[in-house]
Structure formats: C-alpha cells, structure tokens
Design a protein around this motif. Structure first.
Motif, short mmCIF file in Angstrom:
data_model
loop_
_atom_site.label_atom_id
_atom_site.label_comp_id
_atom_site.label_asym_id
_atom_site.label_seq_id
_atom_site.Cartn_x
_atom_site.Cartn_y
_atom_site.Cartn_z
N TYR A 59 1.27 1.48 -9.86
CA TYR A 59 1.28 2.82 -10.00
C TYR A 59 0.21 3.56 -9.30
N GLU A 60 0.28 4.60 -8.80
CA GLU A 60 -0.81 5.52 -7.96
C GLU A 60 -1.12 6.90 -8.99
N PHE B 43 -8.69 13.33 -2.49
CA PHE B 43 -8.84 13.17 -3.83
C PHE B 43 -9.04 11.89 -4.07
N ALA B 44 -9.63 11.39 -5.10
CA ALA B 44 -9.66 9.88 -5.66
C ALA B 44 -8.54 9.40 -6.36
N LYS B 45 -7.87 8.41 -6.09
CA LYS B 45 -6.85 7.62 -6.56
C LYS B 45 -6.96 6.24 -7.01
N VAL B 46 -6.36 5.90 -7.90
CA VAL B 46 -6.58 4.48 -8.49
C VAL B 46 -5.10 3.99 -8.26
N LEU B 47 -5.12 2.73 -7.99
CA LEU B 47 -3.86 1.93 -7.77
C LEU B 47 -3.95 0.97 -9.07
N ILE C 186 -9.41 1.59 -5.68
CA ILE C 186 -9.77 2.96 -5.57
C ILE C 186 -9.74 3.38 -4.16
N TYR C 187 -9.44 4.41 -3.88
CA TYR C 187 -9.20 5.10 -2.38
C TYR C 187 -9.28 6.50 -2.46
N LEU C 188 -9.47 7.12 -1.27
CA LEU C 188 -9.34 8.72 -1.25
C LEU C 188 -8.13 8.70 -0.54
N LYS C 189 -7.50 9.86 -0.99
CA LYS C 189 -6.12 10.42 -0.34
C LYS C 189 -6.21 11.78 -0.38
N ASN C 190 -5.96 12.30 0.84
CA ASN C 190 -5.83 13.83 0.95
C ASN C 190 -7.48 14.31 0.41
N MET D 19 0.82 -1.12 -0.04
CA MET D 19 -0.02 0.07 0.12
C MET D 19 0.83 1.26 0.05
N PRO D 20 0.71 2.18 -0.92
CA PRO D 20 1.39 3.62 -0.81
C PRO D 20 1.23 4.02 0.38
N LYS D 21 2.30 4.85 0.75
CA LYS D 21 2.11 5.60 1.94
C LYS D 21 0.92 6.68 2.03
N GLY D 22 0.47 6.68 3.38
CA GLY D 22 -0.80 7.95 3.50
C GLY D 22 -1.83 7.58 2.74
N GLN D 23 -2.19 6.13 2.34
CA GLN D 23 -3.33 5.81 1.66
C GLN D 23 -4.48 5.87 2.52
N GLY D 24 -5.62 6.38 2.16
CA GLY D 24 -6.75 6.56 2.75
C GLY D 24 -7.69 5.59 2.73
N LYS D 25 -8.71 5.52 2.87
CA LYS D 25 -10.05 4.63 3.02
C LYS D 25 -10.17 4.00 1.46
N VAL D 26 -10.09 2.89 1.71
CA VAL D 26 -10.20 1.75 0.15
C VAL D 26 -11.81 1.73 0.01
N LEU D 27 -12.17 2.17 -1.24
CA LEU D 27 -13.68 2.45 -1.43
C LEU D 27 -13.98 1.08 -2.53
N ALA D 28 -13.12 0.62 -3.32
CA ALA D 28 -13.39 -0.48 -4.12
C ALA D 28 -12.04 -1.38 -4.35
#
Length: 156
Positions: free
Chosen positions: A25-26, A116-120, A110-114, A1-10
């Motif tokens: 890649y994030e 923002f929606a991010k996809v791994l 897909i998760y929220l980080k700060n 998991m990337p550092k500082g990863q927030g809530k995993v949504l899917a």
C-alpha cells in the motif's frame, strides 16, 4: 513499484528477509516542522520500524528521522510515531488482515512523489528460520548460475 514513483530515499532491506510480502500500500506521512527537510536529505532509517492500526488510523512507529541541522528549536523528536494517510477502505482491509496471526505491517521504502514523502507499506507474514535459510540457498544458487553464465560469455 507504483507508477510515477520518484527518488527512493530509504529502503528496508530486512523486510524481504524476515517477511513474505503479500500486498503493498502507498501511504502519505503526516510530518512536523523540519522533518521533510531531513527526509529530502535522506537522513532517515527504517531498520526497526513497523506500522500499527490504532483507533481506525494507521501509525508508523520507530522510524528514525534525524533532526535537521539548521532546525534549532523547530526540530522534532526523531522517533515519534507518525500518522499514515490511507483511504478508509484500505484501513479497514488492513484491520482485518492484521488481526490474523503472524501478519504485520512493515514499511518497505520511503520515496518522494510529486514533492510529497510517501511510504510503501507491505502486509507481511513472518518467515520461519527454515524459510529464511531456503531463501538464502535459492539466492546463492541464482548467483552461481549468473556467475557461470557470465564466465561462459567471457570465453566466447
């Protein structure tokens, strides 16, 4: 998991079953209108989605984001292709690697980080049927060992 990863949504649970994930890649996602509200409510599905490099840009295809209930006319097409935000260097690496036979870009989660929606995204090499069977056997053997260990702990 990337550092500082927030809530995993899917999560795409089939990805690890169907592919050997070699690199991750994030990436950020370009969203429209009420899409972020639906994402925050975890109303999305990664099941059959994949990423593709087109014209020097990476797009996420076939990801379903449900329309927002209170969105009325500002809602979006649930299956539209969405642009992913990556660095040029990362995109050029992906172009080179996806040209090889058997490699695909697969969204893993897909998760929220700060806020923002991010996809791994994972660079995956397709598994053959015998690889999948072998993985299932290993998983089952590991489960048996854990079960036996747990039962032994109960006896003491």
């Amino acid at each position: 998991m990337p550092k500082g990863q927030g809530k995993v949504l899917a999560q795409n649970k089939k990805a690890n079953h169907d592919y050997f994930i070699e690199e991750t890649y994030e990436a950020g996602i370009v969203l429209q209108g009420t899409e972020i509200k639906s994402i925050r409510n975890a109303r999305l599905n990664l099941k059959d989605s994949y990423a593709r490099v087109e014209n020097g840009e990476v797009y996420l295809l076939n990801m379903h984001i449900s329309p927002y209930e209170q969105g009325n006319r500002y809602n979006h097409d649930p299956l539209r292709s969405r642009k992913l935000l990556l660095h040029k260097k990362q995109i050029s690496q992906l172009i080179g690697m996806t040209k090889e036979e058997g490699y695909a870009l697969v969204p893993l989660k897909i998760y929220l980080k700060n806020g923002f929606a991010k996809v791994l995204i994972g660079l995956g090499k397709g598994k053959k049927k015998y690889d999948k069977r072998e993985d299932l056997k290993k998983k089952e053997a590991k489960r048996e060992v854990e079960r036996a260990f747990r039962d032994r702990q109960k006896d003491y």
